[in-house]
Scaffold this motif. Structure first.
Motif, short mmCIF file in Angstrom:
data_model
loop_
_atom_site.label_atom_id
_atom_site.label_comp_id
_atom_site.label_asym_id
_atom_site.label_seq_id
_atom_site.Cartn_x
_atom_site.Cartn_y
_atom_site.Cartn_z
N ALA A 89 34.83 43.43 -76.98
CA ALA A 89 35.56 43.79 -78.20
C ALA A 89 36.55 44.90 -77.91
CB ALA A 89 34.59 44.23 -79.29
N THR A 90 37.55 45.00 -78.76
CA THR A 90 38.49 46.11 -78.74
C THR A 90 38.03 47.15 -79.75
OG1 THR A 90 40.40 44.78 -78.06
CG2 THR A 90 40.87 46.81 -79.25
N VAL A 91 37.98 48.40 -79.35
CA VAL A 91 37.56 49.49 -80.23
C VAL A 91 38.77 50.37 -80.51
CG1 VAL A 91 36.05 51.50 -80.49
CG2 VAL A 91 35.19 49.43 -79.37
N THR A 92 39.09 50.53 -81.80
CA THR A 92 40.29 51.24 -82.21
C THR A 92 39.94 52.35 -83.20
OG1 THR A 92 41.54 49.18 -81.98
CG2 THR A 92 42.59 50.96 -83.20
N ALA A 93 40.61 53.49 -83.07
CA ALA A 93 40.37 54.62 -83.97
C ALA A 93 40.93 54.32 -85.36
CB ALA A 93 41.01 55.88 -83.40
N LEU A 94 40.11 54.48 -86.39
CA LEU A 94 40.55 54.33 -87.76
C LEU A 94 41.14 55.63 -88.31
CD1 LEU A 94 37.56 52.26 -89.15
CD2 LEU A 94 39.92 51.47 -88.95
N GLU A 95 40.91 56.71 -87.60
CA GLU A 95 41.38 58.05 -87.94
C GLU A 95 41.33 58.86 -86.66
OE1 GLU A 95 38.54 58.70 -90.99
OE2 GLU A 95 36.91 59.21 -89.63
#
Length: 233
Positions: A89-95
């Motif tokens: 999976a790709t993990v991306t910062a929401l903040e």
């Protein structure tokens, strides 16, 4: 390093936290920046110290499936670091996010020394697998509105703060309304429930018409959590 009770970091002893911190370094990520990319080699794991992230898998012909949202204290990337296979999976910062970055070698060395932590991770993975099984059952049992209601209940329980309808601001604990502090777009919510953006928009309109929720620009307030729970059963 402090962390919420029940999270990976929160379940470590002070000595375990100190040793883990000594094996890694703190990194910071801006909103929208990726920590991990799907398919890349697993060379490090992350422990969230501050901020929230989303884990997504991208479909072949466009669009994303939101797999999970993680907050402070969560351990990320441990499966790929343990089995050595490409990231799933790709993990991306929401903040804005601050994370402890530990190389895969250092992380495996830490687990070899601390068998208790290995058991904690096994328990955590079992919980995630059970949650994934439950969501697969939901897809067959509920329509889009029911699945949206289920995700809103989860978001309210995990990321909700009391809201006062009279003042339009913070309320007292135990009140009827809860504001969800995690800002997910309709596209992200659609990817989470496995429906189109149009179906999610229709579901939100239905829930608003009942008076159970209120939506605005990047704002979502639950006014009747019990009604959502009943609809999500």
């Amino acid at each position: 390093m402090s962390a919420p009770e029940g999270s990976f970091l929160g379940d470590l002893t002070p000595a375990e936290r100190e040793e883990l911190a000594a094996r890694g370094r703190v990194r910071e990520f801006d909103r929208g920046e990726s920590l991990f990319l799907e398919g890349e080699d697993p060379d490090w794991v992350a422990v969230l110290l501050w901020g929230r992230v989303k884990a997504c898998s991208y479909r072949e012909f466009g669009g994303e499936t939101l797999l999970a949202v993680r907050g402070p204290g969560a351990l990320l990337g441990e499966v790929a670091a343990i089995d050595g296979l490409p990231r799933s999976a790709t993990v991306t910062a929401l903040e804005p996010v601050r994370a402890l970055a530990v190389t895969a070698d250092e992380f495996r060395g830490f687990l070899q020394v601390h068998g208790r932590v290995s058991v904690l991770i096994m328990r955590m993975l079992c919980q995630r697998w059970r949650d994934a099984d439950r969501k697969r059952v939901e897809f067959g049992m509920f329509d889009a509105t029911g699945r949206v209601a289920q995700r809103l209940v989860e978001l309210a329980e995990r990321f909700g703060v009391p809201y006062d309808r009279r003042t339009g601001g913070a309320g007292e604990a135990g009140g009827d309304s809860v504001q969800i502090t995690l800002n997910l777009s309709q596209e992200e919510l659609a990817g989470w429930v496995g429906a189109s953006r149009e179906a999610v928009s229709k579901a939100l309109r239905t829930l608003r018409r009942h008076g159970w929720i209120e939506t605005g620009r990047r704002r979502l307030i639950v006014h009747d959590l019990q009604a959502l729970r009943r609809h999500a059963r």
